[in-house]
Design a protein around this motif. Structure first.
Motif: not given
Length: 602
Positions: A5-8, A194-198, A276-279
């Protein structure tokens, strides 16, 4: 397979913990509110002239003063916000759609798509953006919408290139392959995995582009090619202020200041959003828990006299709340001078996590919630990775499993060693270079002067591992942590490395914690062994006792599955088969033991 999940749910909460994010959000929110409610907020009509109040300084009647036609500057700044934000939004929509679609497609699919996208990037980046924008403004009769769309198209080349590179870095990861095997479509893999990692690089690029769009939109208005006077725009106000620099420079402060602060806000917000997103999927081990909120640990009372290293009640977890999973349970051990302790167990048993926690190098998403480490009588809280980091090099050394991965291909072997020596011992460049040669000699590398000038790709795997050992021993650490340092080596080189570690340990009185799943290595180098299963210690004993009198059935099952002692021509028994056989003999684990029913195979 659950997608990352990209944005928890806690994304906004973590974002608002950052003071710079607060400042940027407040300013941009203020600009947005002012732009949308300009008619209700502005104290005057932005076009209303008062020739009796020309070029006045800020006052109670005009908070930001008046311009050369007596118009209220504050009202004009307020009404000029909406055209700027609309231009930025138009350009952002175009650049986001093109950049993400083309960048991820090129990086994920490769082949013809990649070549076509690369040609697209090269073509756009070869065009002079300013000339293109001027041409568009001329053809479309000074349409700001057309200019912003064209800006988004031309700028998409840079974002496409960045996202293509980021996608290339993740498309061959094991979790991507697992998603393909599970039957997910390419579109689902791109969106979910892929999208959550970039998303981090994407957010940074978009924030920088938003700032660029503000500059371009302001510049077009400054040149008089966008919205025409007397309609208020920030760029037009800067142009009007430039004509009054000599006699009334104040006019440049409101218009130029609002543009400068907006640019800064976009940049700060982009950095905060990225971090914050990388967290979501990556957290630094040292940021998991602040040392200021923890009490100083007490010395370990039951540590043996003279112990180099003692660990008590180590607990490592991943996830938070209901999704939290314990990876290492209440692990404790002691290490004496010149002793080698082997951590044995199958993959996933917690061996590597244990020694990484001692170095404060836990991987992303994992953290220590309990545990004390005592080194030479000094206790350290294992949850305080920042404090533990001070022990690296001088007190704790580490050898990694992949020797080539631990060496930077851009630097020579001598540089790798000299860098450590200069950092920790303060040697001069010449002294460090001389000491590096001695270190290479100490690990039995022939022609050390020549090897010091080579780069990692110019040496063999066995020699690279020796270099890794030399670097770990450069500052003469008291404890050496070795994470399966012989796994990637052939049998002959493996024997040489083990002999070298044994020699160095006895010569320097250094304790070694040796992680391995190979019983042959354990028998060759270790004095004691600790058997782990799913993060729990099942048994710790001297080597002779472990091999001849294993106390736990799981240890016996692991020994039975050891290929070194397998009779030729007979199938190697699995752990589950051995445990089932022991159960029929009444030797199954006691109720409540850490060992579950079986489903293991080595």
């Amino acid at each position: 397979m659950n997608p990352p999940v990209a944005m928890p749910q806690g994304f906004l909460r973590r974002l608002l913990r950052r003071p710079l994010a607060w400042a940027a959000l407040l300013w941009l929110a203020l600009v947005l509110v002012v732009a949308l409610g300009a008619s209700a907020i502005s104290p005057f009509d932005p076009l209303e002239q008062d020739l009796l109040a020309v070029k006045q300084w800020p006052s109670a009647a005009h908070l930001l003063g008046t311009d050369d036609l007596g118009r209220d500057v504050l009202s004009r700044v307020i009404h000029g916000a909406l055209p700027t934000l609309l231009g930025v939004l138009q350009a952002l929509i175009v650049v986001t759609l093109l950049g993400t679609t083309l960048g991820m497609s090129a990086g994920y699919f490769g082949g013809r798509i990649d070549r076509a996208v690369t040609q697209y990037i090269n073509t756009l980046q070869s065009l002079p953006t300013i000339v293109v924008l001027l041409g568009v403004l001329t053809v479309f009769n000074r349409s700001m919408l057309a200019a912003m769309v064209m800006l988004g198209i031309t700028a998409s080349a840079g974002i496409t290139r960045v996202l293509r590179s980021a996608t290339l870095n993740v498309r061959h990861e094991l979790y991507i392959e697992a998603a393909r095997i599970s039957g997910l479509s390419d579109a689902a893999i791109i969106l979910r995995h892929v999208l959550p990692r970039i998303v981090g690089p994407l957010i940074v690029q978009l924030s920088l582009f938003a700032a660029l769009a503000v500059i371009v939109q302001t510049g077009i208005s400054f040149l008089g090619l966008g919205i025409q006077p007397p309609a208020p725009t920030w760029g037009g106000m800067i142009f009007e202020a430039s004509a009054s620099l000599n006699d009334f420079p104040w006019l440049l402060v409101p218009s130029g200041g609002v543009v400068a602060i907006t640019l800064l806000a976009f940049g700060l917000l982009g950095d905060s959003l990225r971090d914050t997103a990388v967290e979501t999927w990556s957290r630094q081990a040292g940021a998991q828990r602040k040392a200021s909120g923890r009490t100083e640990p007490s010395p370990i009372g039951d540590a043996p006299a003279g112990a180099l290293l003692s660990v008590r009640h180590l607990r490592i977890v991943t996830g938070e709340g209901a999704t939290q999973q314990v990876l290492v349970h209440d692990l404790s051990f002691d290490l004496m001078p010149s002793e080698t302790l082997g951590l044995v167990g199958e993959s996933g048993s917690g061996k590597t996590l244990t020694i990484l926690s001692l170095m404060g190098l836990l991987p992303a998403g994992t953290r220590v919630t309990a545990g004390v480490m005592q080194v030479a009588g000094h206790p350290f809280d294992l949850a305080d990775a920042g404090l533990i980091s001070r022990l690296r090099g001088k007190t704790l050394g580490m050898i990694f499993q992949e020797p080539m991965a631990a060496l930077d291909p851009c630097f020579s072997i001598g540089h790798h060693l000299s860098e450590v020596l200069r950092q920790h011992q303060g040697l001069s460049r010449a002294e460090a270079a001389s000491r590096a040669i001695e270190l290479l000699q100490s690990v039995h590398i022939a022609h050390p002067e020549e090897v010091a000038r080579r780069y990692p790709h110019q040496i063999s795997g066995g020699m690279a591992q020796r270099v890794g050992i030399a670097r770990a021993l450069a500052c003469q650490p008291r404890v050496l942590l070795a994470d399966e340092p012989t796994t990637a080596l052939d049998v002959t080189v493996q024997a040489e490395v083990l002999e070298l570690l044994r020699e160095l340990g006895h010569r320097n009185g250094m304790g070694v914690v040796f992680v391995t799943h190979d019983w042959g290595v354990v028998a060759d180098i270790c004095d004691r062994a600790m058997v782990l299963y799913r993060g729990q210690v099942l048994e710790t004993a001297d080597i002779l006792d472990i091999f001849e009198r294993p106390q736990h059935p799981y240890t016996a099952a692991l020994l039975q599955a050891n290929p070194h002692s397998a009779p030729p021509g007979q199938p190697l028994p699995t752990v589950s088969e051995t445990l089932a056989r022991l159960a029929t003999l009444g030797q199954s684990p006691e109720p409540g033991s850490a060992l579950p029913p079986t489903r293991f195979q080595t």
